[in-house]
Design a protein around this motif. Structure first.
Motif, PDB file in Angstrom:
ATOM      1  N   SER A 146     -16.717 -26.715  -8.393  1.00  0.00           N
ATOM      2  CA  SER A 146     -15.678 -27.511  -9.026  1.00  0.00           C
ATOM      3  C   SER A 146     -15.620 -27.701 -10.583  1.00  0.00           C
ATOM      4  N   PHE A 147     -16.427 -27.878 -11.076  1.00  0.00           N
ATOM      5  CA  PHE A 147     -16.764 -27.640 -12.366  1.00  0.00           C
ATOM      6  C   PHE A 147     -16.710 -26.389 -12.999  1.00  0.00           C
ATOM      7  N   LEU A 148     -17.316 -25.317 -12.169  1.00  0.00           N
ATOM      8  CA  LEU A 148     -17.013 -24.009 -12.619  1.00  0.00           C
ATOM      9  C   LEU A 148     -15.750 -23.490 -12.929  1.00  0.00           C
ATOM     10  N   VAL A 149     -14.825 -23.826 -11.928  1.00  0.00           N
ATOM     11  CA  VAL A 149     -13.455 -23.415 -11.974  1.00  0.00           C
ATOM     12  C   VAL A 149     -12.617 -24.613 -12.619  1.00  0.00           C
ATOM     13  N   GLU A 150     -13.241 -25.864 -12.835  1.00  0.00           N
ATOM     14  CA  GLU A 150     -12.369 -27.085 -13.323  1.00  0.00           C
ATOM     15  C   GLU A 150     -11.236 -27.665 -12.548  1.00  0.00           C
ATOM     16  N   ALA A 151     -11.551 -27.978 -11.265  1.00  0.00           N
ATOM     17  CA  ALA A 151     -10.746 -28.489 -10.466  1.00  0.00           C
ATOM     18  C   ALA A 151     -11.466 -29.582  -9.602  1.00  0.00           C
ATOM     19  N   VAL A 152     -10.825 -30.710  -9.165  1.00  0.00           N
ATOM     20  CA  VAL A 152     -11.226 -31.398  -8.203  1.00  0.00           C
ATOM     21  C   VAL A 152     -11.481 -31.018  -6.761  1.00  0.00           C
ATOM     22  N   GLU A 153     -12.495 -31.534  -6.260  1.00  0.00           N
ATOM     23  CA  GLU A 153     -12.844 -31.070  -4.904  1.00  0.00           C
ATOM     24  C   GLU A 153     -12.972 -32.394  -3.813  1.00  0.00           C
ATOM     25  N   ARG A 154     -12.219 -32.301  -2.605  1.00  0.00           N
ATOM     26  CA  ARG A 154     -12.224 -33.300  -1.800  1.00  0.00           C
ATOM     27  C   ARG A 154     -13.128 -33.224  -0.649  1.00  0.00           C
ATOM     28  N   LEU A 155     -13.972 -34.209  -0.279  1.00  0.00           N
ATOM     29  CA  LEU A 155     -14.760 -34.172   0.898  1.00  0.00           C
ATOM     30  C   LEU A 155     -13.940 -33.963   2.244  1.00  0.00           C
ATOM     31  N   ILE A 156     -13.981 -33.169   2.906  1.00  0.00           N
ATOM     32  CA  ILE A 156     -13.245 -32.653   4.118  1.00  0.00           C
ATOM     33  C   ILE A 156     -13.747 -33.485   5.369  1.00  0.00           C
ATOM     34  N   HIS A 157     -12.849 -34.400   5.626  1.00  0.00           N
ATOM     35  CA  HIS A 157     -13.039 -35.317   6.844  1.00  0.00           C
ATOM     36  C   HIS A 157     -11.598 -36.049   6.893  1.00  0.00           C
ATOM     37  N   PRO A 158     -10.737 -35.618   7.370  1.00  0.00           N
ATOM     38  CA  PRO A 158      -9.366 -36.259   7.224  1.00  0.00           C
ATOM     39  C   PRO A 158      -9.388 -37.791   7.743  1.00  0.00           C
ATOM     40  N   GLN A 159     -10.013 -37.978   8.791  1.00  0.00           N
ATOM     41  CA  GLN A 159     -10.011 -38.987   9.606  1.00  0.00           C
ATOM     42  C   GLN A 159     -10.742 -40.009   8.657  1.00  0.00           C
ATOM     43  N   LEU A 160     -11.910 -39.796   7.986  1.00  0.00           N
ATOM     44  CA  LEU A 160     -12.496 -40.626   7.296  1.00  0.00           C
ATOM     45  C   LEU A 160     -11.810 -41.047   5.885  1.00  0.00           C
ATOM     46  N   CYS A 161     -11.329 -39.812   5.456  1.00  0.00           N
ATOM     47  CA  CYS A 161     -10.511 -40.048   4.176  1.00  0.00           C
ATOM     48  C   CYS A 161      -9.446 -40.785   4.180  1.00  0.00           C
ATOM     49  N   GLU A 162      -8.504 -41.079   5.336  1.00  0.00           N
ATOM     50  CA  GLU A 162      -7.567 -41.599   5.588  1.00  0.00           C
ATOM     51  C   GLU A 162      -7.870 -43.137   5.653  1.00  0.00           C
ATOM     52  N   LEU A 163      -8.993 -43.413   6.550  1.00  0.00           N
ATOM     53  CA  LEU A 163      -9.519 -44.739   6.717  1.00  0.00           C
ATOM     54  C   LEU A 163      -9.714 -45.244   5.479  1.00  0.00           C
ATOM     55  N   CYS A 164     -10.755 -44.728   4.565  1.00  0.00           N
ATOM     56  CA  CYS A 164     -10.979 -45.261   3.368  1.00  0.00           C
ATOM     57  C   CYS A 164      -9.626 -45.596   2.216  1.00  0.00           C
ATOM     58  N   ILE A 165      -8.729 -44.643   2.341  1.00  0.00           N
ATOM     59  CA  ILE A 165      -7.694 -44.823   1.263  1.00  0.00           C
ATOM     60  C   ILE A 165      -6.944 -45.956   1.955  1.00  0.00           C
ATOM     61  N   GLU A 166      -6.675 -46.257   3.231  1.00  0.00           N
ATOM     62  CA  GLU A 166      -5.946 -47.340   3.743  1.00  0.00           C
ATOM     63  C   GLU A 166      -6.767 -48.703   3.311  1.00  0.00           C
ATOM     64  N   PHE A 167      -8.142 -48.606   3.405  1.00  0.00           N
ATOM     65  CA  PHE A 167      -8.996 -49.880   2.884  1.00  0.00           C
ATOM     66  C   PHE A 167      -8.835 -50.051   1.641  1.00  0.00           C
ATOM     67  N   LEU A 168      -8.689 -49.091   0.805  1.00  0.00           N
ATOM     68  CA  LEU A 168      -8.786 -49.356  -0.748  1.00  0.00           C
ATOM     69  C   LEU A 168      -7.343 -49.958  -1.131  1.00  0.00           C
ATOM     70  N   GLU A 169      -6.341 -49.511  -0.325  1.00  0.00           N
ATOM     71  CA  GLU A 169      -4.974 -49.952  -0.774  1.00  0.00           C
ATOM     72  C   GLU A 169      -4.914 -51.243   0.048  1.00  0.00           C
ATOM     73  N   ARG A 170      -5.323 -51.697   1.316  1.00  0.00           N
ATOM     74  CA  ARG A 170      -4.698 -52.966   1.823  1.00  0.00           C
ATOM     75  C   ARG A 170      -5.733 -53.952   1.734  1.00  0.00           C
ATOM     76  N   ARG A 171      -7.191 -53.489   1.236  1.00  0.00           N
ATOM     77  CA  ARG A 171      -8.059 -54.691   1.382  1.00  0.00           C
ATOM     78  C   ARG A 171      -8.613 -54.881  -0.070  1.00  0.00           C
ATOM     79  N   LEU A 172      -9.131 -53.616  -0.784  1.00  0.00           N
ATOM     80  CA  LEU A 172      -9.824 -53.934  -2.082  1.00  0.00           C
ATOM     81  C   LEU A 172      -8.971 -54.065  -3.348  1.00  0.00           C
ATOM     82  N   VAL A 173      -8.001 -53.122  -3.415  1.00  0.00           N
ATOM     83  CA  VAL A 173      -7.155 -53.247  -4.662  1.00  0.00           C
ATOM     84  C   VAL A 173      -6.331 -54.888  -4.497  1.00  0.00           C
ATOM     85  N   GLN A 174      -5.952 -55.190  -3.306  1.00  0.00           N
ATOM     86  CA  GLN A 174      -4.926 -56.281  -3.153  1.00  0.00           C
ATOM     87  C   GLN A 174      -5.883 -57.306  -3.600  1.00  0.00           C
ATOM     88  N   GLN A 175      -7.062 -57.402  -3.053  1.00  0.00           N
ATOM     89  CA  GLN A 175      -7.678 -58.686  -3.399  1.00  0.00           C
ATOM     90  C   GLN A 175      -8.245 -58.916  -4.542  1.00  0.00           C
TER      91      GLN A 175
END
Length: 676
Positions: free
Chosen positions: A160-189
């Motif tokens: 990712s630093f060789l080509v200078e681009a961001v790399e995502r961890l590939i697990h759609p279910q877990l990614c979606e779960l974490c984004i929802e948690f960051l939005e509805r729980r963590l950042v709101q609180q």
């Protein structure tokens, strides 16, 4: 044998780093010329004497050189940024001019992230880079050196630093779960807590080593640019370095640690991004630049700066960072934020970016800096010059707004008093009957105004961050609660995530459809995201490429291919195919509209050899390329993609090209709905 130096026009060293070999070489040469019994001066003074002729010639010659090679094959690359001269040196043959130039631009980027608009004033930047207090200078230089070390390790080990681009961890279910948690729980609180001291969390993201697991931005937040995000990942890795020697786990272990039943180790078809190699071996045969940083004890013995005991910073105190912000009325570069790096477990980090209460001052300062810069250009050209038509300027409107701005700052602040005095002088010269009016005599006043505005910015966002404003951040208790919340959410997944980050996707899932394909990297330059199979080069790991040496050989070839394609891209080529021994390499750059329809190719502008490096971290080459291409496609959203492939050389060329087309179509189609 490497050195990197920042110097003022008077040959004063503002920052330096060198490896042990370079230091010993210079000190041995300098020691020969010393009289018997005389001790060596400080290494910093030796550097100042050594580089003085180069620095003075660059500041006095109208058409100065940008690189040269000495008789003993030492390569020097120089670049003047305003009043600061950056010099990168290599004497062991492991770095080329392009590598040294990229290193210079990355250092400049990190300094901009650290100091913001103070970098626009040479005088103030000198004060920041070379504080009078020796301990403060030692702490700053040590931090800058460690950032360079971290960047270098990432660049030589991480795709990712060789080509200078961001790399995502590939697990759609877990990614979606974490984004929802960051939005509805963590950042709101966090944003509803009274302990946030007026700060507002704008961005929250979770990193697993250098891979992005989840990223959430609040509705009030601007888009975080790829350049800034990569710089923040370097800073997070510098604070909590990844253990590159961590044992890899078998696919069966990945399946058993997912916490939610069997999870296929090999890549599912929806594949957003991937990470590079995480091995600890260096890219051999002199192909890639490597920072050989000196052992701290050796440095302390050699340089008086390092004889001091430097206390570590308080981990609960945020780091002030300056990032680009996009608003309805335009772009605002280098806006102040607070960055919190919270370690969840070794290798997994939560990063919070907050808006600080006084950030409106920074936006006002930037607007006025822009206004006075435009005015200065118009005065140079004469008020009827071409700049006048391109950038209309209502100086009377600026006068009214500046009066209000200075009044709002308050007269008690010393820096505000300086600004008031310079502004009064400007008005007397520009508007009063006895003044000189709007002509070239007003240019020095414009320069003084810009310096004083940068001084206000420095007082509010740099010196203030070490004094009165230090308490104005998320409380330590609030940070601990945020840390505990995310830890609780990811507890059952942490082992899976650490292993998954090492083996994000493998080539096995592509070999059936693409026989003969050895490796690939695909990058969406519109979003700054990439996907590539992992390259594991440790001796302990067995993959489809075999054990360490075989994978390391492929890795070296991939790194060399990226370097080659960048040179061709600079010369205007968007397609490169070449055969190297048993392998056949391909590189393609193309444009599509939002519907995925491939657009007609366009001649890519040829860049001079000393132009900024191709990439997205230090200089967003692709943003400018997209802007250039979009001129002929007004009203359309234009996307830019890159694909690099490595095939076995025995595969017929027509089959390879057919596979490249199919691979590009397969990779990005499913990911359009997933990422940031």
């Amino acid at each position: 044998m490497k050195c990197l130096l920042i110097a003022s026009e008077s040959a004063e060293v503002l920052f330096h780093w060198s490896d042990l070999e370079y230091r010993q070489n210079i000190q041995e040469k300098y020691g020969v010329s010393q009289e018997e019994g005389e001790g060596l001066p400080a290494f910093e003074d030796i550097l100042s004497t050594l580089f003085a002729p180069i620095i003075i010639s660059c500041s006095t010659l109208e058409d100065s050189y940008t690189s040269f090679t000495t008789e003993n094959n030492q390569i020097y690359v120089l670049h003047q940024f305003d009043e600061c001269l950056y010099i990168a040196v290599n004497g062991d043959g492991k770095e080329k001019e392009d590598d040294l130039r990229r290193k210079i631009y990355v250092l400049k980027k990190m300094i901009e992230v650290m100091f913001g608009m103070v970098t626009l004033s040479g005088n103030l930047l000198r004060k920041e880079l070379r504080p009078q207090e020796t301990e403060q200078r030692a702490r700053l230089w040590k931090y800058l050196q460690s950032l360079l070390e971290t960047y270098s390790l990432l660049r030589e080990n991480d795709q990712s630093f060789l080509v200078e681009a961001v790399e995502r961890l590939i697990h759609p279910q877990l990614c979606e779960l974490c984004i929802e948690f960051l939005e509805r729980r963590l950042v709101q609180q966090l944003n509803s807590s009274v302990e946030r001291a007026g700060e507002e969390v704008l961005h929250a993201f979770v990193l697993v080593h250098t891979k992005l697991l989840a990223f959430y931005s609040s509705r009030n937040a601007s888009v975080l640019t790829t350049s800034d995000l990569l710089a923040l990942i370097v800073m997070a890795q510098n604070m909590y370095p990844s253990n590159l020697d961590l044992d890899d786990t078998s696919p069966e272990d990945v399946e058993s640690t997912s916490g939610s039943g069997p999870e296929s180790f090999y890549t599912p078809e929806p594949s957003p991004s991937s990470r590079g190699s995480s091995g600890s071996e260096k890219a051999g045969q002199g192909e890639f630049p490597v920072f050989e940083f000196v052992d701290p004890e050796v440095q302390m013995a050699e340089d008086s700066l390092h004889t001091l005991e430097i206390s570590p910073p308080d981990p609960s105190s945020p780091r002030r960072v300056f990032l680009e912000v996009s608003q309805k009325d335009g772009l605002y570069p280098m806006m102040p934020h607070s960055m919190y790096c919270l370690s969840l477990w070794p290798g997994i980090t939560l990063v919070l970016l907050t808006k600080i209460p006084t950030s409106a001052v920074a936006m006002s300062v930037y607007k006025y800096l822009e206004d006075f810069d435009k005015l200065e250009k118009r005065l140079h050209e004469g008020l009827g010059g071409p700049t006048s038509a391109r950038s209309p300027l209502n100086i009377y409107d600026i006068r009214t707004k500046m009066d209000k701005f200075i009044k709002a700052l308050g007269p008690s602040e010393l820096q505000s008093a300086y600004l008031q005095n310079v502004w009064t002088e400007f008005k007397n010269r520009a508007f009063s009957k006895g003044g000189s009016g709007f002509n070239k005599e007003l240019i020095p006043c414009c320069k003084n105004m810009k310096t004083q505005l940068c001084g206000i910015y420095r007082r509010y966002f740099l010196t203030g961050s070490e004094s009165a404003d230090a308490a104005q951040h998320l409380s330590a208790g609030l940070q601990e609660r945020a840390q505990a919340m995310v830890q609780e959410k990811l507890m059952d997944w942490k082992d899976f995530l650490l292993v998954k980050s090492k083996r994000n996707i493998t080539m096995v899932s592509y070999l059936e459809d693409f026989p003969g394909l050895v490796h690939f990297i695909c990058v969406d330059r519109s979003t700054g995201q990439m996907i590539a199979p992992s390259l594991s080069i440790t001796e302990r790991t067995t993959s489809e490429l075999g054990k360490g040496p075989v994978a390391n050989y492929i890795k070296n070839k991939v790194w060399a291919l990226v370097r080659t394609t960048r040179r061709y891209l600079q010369k205007g080529y968007s397609t490169v195919t070449l055969r190297d021994g048993d392998f056949y390499f391909c590189y393609f750059l193309w444009f599509e509209n939002e519907s995925g329809y491939k657009l007609q190719p366009l001649d890519i502008p040829v860049q001079p050899d000393d132009s900024p490096p191709v990439g997205m971290l230090a200089y967003d080459y692709y943003k400018r390329l997209l802007r250039y291409y979009s001129k002929n496609h007004k009203g359309e959203t234009v996307k830019c993609y890159e694909l690099l492939t490595v095939h076995l050389g025995v595969i017929p060329t027509e089959i390879i090209l057919q596979q490249c087309r199919q691979l590009a179509s397969k990779l990005w189609e499913p990911s359009r709905n997933l990422l940031l």
